[in-house]
Design an enzyme around this catalytic site. Structure first.
Site, PDB file in Angstrom:
ATOM      1  N   GLY A  93       9.964   2.407  -7.321  1.00 17.63           N
ATOM      2  CA  GLY A  93       8.824   1.545  -7.609  1.00 17.63           C
ATOM      3  C   GLY A  93       7.552   2.189  -7.105  1.00 17.63           C
ATOM      4  O   GLY A  93       7.589   3.008  -6.177  1.00 17.63           O
TER       5      GLY A  93
ATOM      6  N   GLN B 273      -0.970   2.426  -4.156  1.00 16.82           N
ATOM      7  CA  GLN B 273      -0.464   3.651  -3.536  1.00 16.82           C
ATOM      8  C   GLN B 273      -1.074   4.918  -4.140  1.00 16.82           C
ATOM      9  O   GLN B 273      -1.013   5.982  -3.538  1.00 16.82           O
ATOM     10  CB  GLN B 273       1.070   3.722  -3.663  1.00 16.82           C
ATOM     11  CG  GLN B 273       1.782   2.652  -2.845  1.00 16.82           C
ATOM     12  CD  GLN B 273       3.284   2.716  -3.073  1.00 16.82           C
ATOM     13  OE1 GLN B 273       3.784   2.166  -4.029  1.00 16.82           O
ATOM     14  NE2 GLN B 273       3.995   3.403  -2.195  1.00 16.82           N
TER      15      GLN B 273
ATOM     16  N   CYS C  79       9.671   3.671   1.832  1.00 14.37           N
ATOM     17  CA  CYS C  79       8.394   3.538   1.134  1.00 14.37           C
ATOM     18  C   CYS C  79       7.788   4.915   0.944  1.00 14.37           C
ATOM     19  O   CYS C  79       7.717   5.691   1.891  1.00 14.37           O
ATOM     20  CB  CYS C  79       7.445   2.656   1.950  1.00 14.37           C
ATOM     21  SG  CYS C  79       5.829   2.467   1.180  1.00 14.37           S
ATOM     22  N   LEU C  80       7.347   5.216  -0.276  1.00 13.22           N
ATOM     23  CA  LEU C  80       6.750   6.525  -0.550  1.00 13.22           C
ATOM     24  C   LEU C  80       5.477   6.738   0.262  1.00 13.22           C
ATOM     25  O   LEU C  80       5.071   7.868   0.484  1.00 13.22           O
ATOM     26  CB  LEU C  80       6.444   6.662  -2.045  1.00 13.22           C
ATOM     27  CG  LEU C  80       7.669   6.624  -2.961  1.00 13.22           C
ATOM     28  CD1 LEU C  80       7.245   6.602  -4.415  1.00 13.22           C
ATOM     29  CD2 LEU C  80       8.581   7.812  -2.681  1.00 13.22           C
TER      30      LEU C  80
ATOM     31  N   HIS D 286       8.263  -5.788  -2.428  1.00  8.65           N
ATOM     32  CA  HIS D 286       7.691  -4.639  -1.717  1.00  8.65           C
ATOM     33  C   HIS D 286       6.405  -4.166  -2.415  1.00  8.65           C
ATOM     34  O   HIS D 286       5.388  -3.912  -1.768  1.00  8.65           O
ATOM     35  CB  HIS D 286       8.751  -3.526  -1.683  1.00  8.65           C
ATOM     36  CG  HIS D 286       8.337  -2.265  -1.005  1.00  8.65           C
ATOM     37  ND1 HIS D 286       8.911  -1.829   0.172  1.00  8.65           N
ATOM     38  CD2 HIS D 286       7.416  -1.322  -1.332  1.00  8.65           C
ATOM     39  CE1 HIS D 286       8.344  -0.675   0.527  1.00  8.65           C
ATOM     40  NE2 HIS D 286       7.441  -0.336  -0.373  1.00  8.65           N
ATOM     41  N   GLU D 287       6.447  -4.077  -3.744  1.00 10.66           N
ATOM     42  CA  GLU D 287       5.286  -3.563  -4.490  1.00 10.66           C
ATOM     43  C   GLU D 287       4.125  -4.556  -4.485  1.00 10.66           C
ATOM     44  O   GLU D 287       2.965  -4.155  -4.381  1.00 10.66           O
ATOM     45  CB  GLU D 287       5.670  -3.234  -5.935  1.00 10.66           C
ATOM     46  CG  GLU D 287       6.800  -2.228  -6.113  1.00 10.66           C
ATOM     47  CD  GLU D 287       6.647  -0.982  -5.266  1.00 10.66           C
ATOM     48  OE1 GLU D 287       5.515  -0.602  -4.927  1.00 10.66           O
ATOM     49  OE2 GLU D 287       7.686  -0.397  -4.917  1.00 10.66           O
TER      50      GLU D 287
ATOM     51  N   HIS E 186       2.177  -4.240  -1.475  1.00  6.16           N
ATOM     52  CA  HIS E 186       1.196  -3.149  -1.570  1.00  6.16           C
ATOM     53  C   HIS E 186      -0.087  -3.635  -2.246  1.00  6.16           C
ATOM     54  O   HIS E 186      -1.197  -3.332  -1.805  1.00  6.16           O
ATOM     55  CB  HIS E 186       1.757  -1.974  -2.383  1.00  6.16           C
ATOM     56  CG  HIS E 186       2.648  -1.037  -1.603  1.00  6.16           C
ATOM     57  ND1 HIS E 186       2.241  -0.395  -0.455  1.00  6.16           N
ATOM     58  CD2 HIS E 186       3.913  -0.611  -1.831  1.00  6.16           C
ATOM     59  CE1 HIS E 186       3.218   0.383  -0.007  1.00  6.16           C
ATOM     60  NE2 HIS E 186       4.254   0.261  -0.816  1.00  6.16           N
TER      61      HIS E 186
HETATM   62 NI    NI Z   1       6.100   1.254  -0.660  1.00  6.72          NI
END
Ligand code: NI
Length: 180
Positions: A46, A51, A91-92, A133-134, A137
């Protein structure tokens, strides 16, 4: 298409609350394509626009094994149900960290698709966790916010001193349920 740079915690731009998308046009669809390419390359399941430093309410997700199930959510609104479950997430934007977070197991999401058409969907399991999660963000929230101050400080210090690649890769782990 192009790979986009992913912001890494504690970058203050990750704290920006995204504004609604007002028009689904060619420029937005190019952004969606670039976000998808960036997510697959990372690799992640995702990616929220926040991000990649675009502060619009937009996210892409693909939780399929074969990476052939891209889903696009524009202006997503979530309604969670069920007893909260613990999920070990990656998480990226916080490479190398696995954080336990409590999430709703079931989500009803309403959003616009890539063509700007409204839809509703019921999701559960990994998809439900990833969507929460997204959307965090998009609200300027990073999953380390669920940790104690002490643990958060340790992660911030590590990432601040680390010589990071432009496209950070997460540490592979069998425990990770979502890197996004
Ligand atoms: Ni993340």
């Amino acid at each position: 298409m192009a790979l986009l740079d992913i912001l890494v915690y504690p970058d203050p731009r990750l704290r920006t609350k995204a504004e609604p998308v007002e028009e689904v046009d060619g420029a937005l669809q190019r952004l969606i394509d670039d976000m998808a390419e960036t997510m697959y390359a990372a690799p992640g399941i995702g990616l929220a626009a926040t991000q990649v430093n675009v502060h619009r309410r937009l996210l892409v997700m693909d939780t399929s094994e074969t990476k052939s199930g891209l889903q696009v959510f524009i202006n997503p609104v979530l309604a969670g149900s069920g007893d909260l479950v613990e999920s070990d997430e990656g998480c990226l934007s916080v490479p190398g960290e696995i954080v336990p977070v409590y999430r709703y197991p079931n989500i009803k999401v309403s959003a616009l698709d890539r063509e700007g058409r409204p839809f509703e969907q019921d999701v559960s399991g990994l998809e439900a966790i990833c969507l929460q999660h997204e959307v965090d963000h998009l609200d300027g929230k990073v999953f380390v916010d669920y940790l104690s101050q002490l643990k958060r400080d340790r992660i911030r210090k590590r990432l601040a001193r680390e010589d990071r690649p432009v496209h950070p890769r997460s540490t592979p782990s069998t425990k990770v349920s979502a890197v996004s």
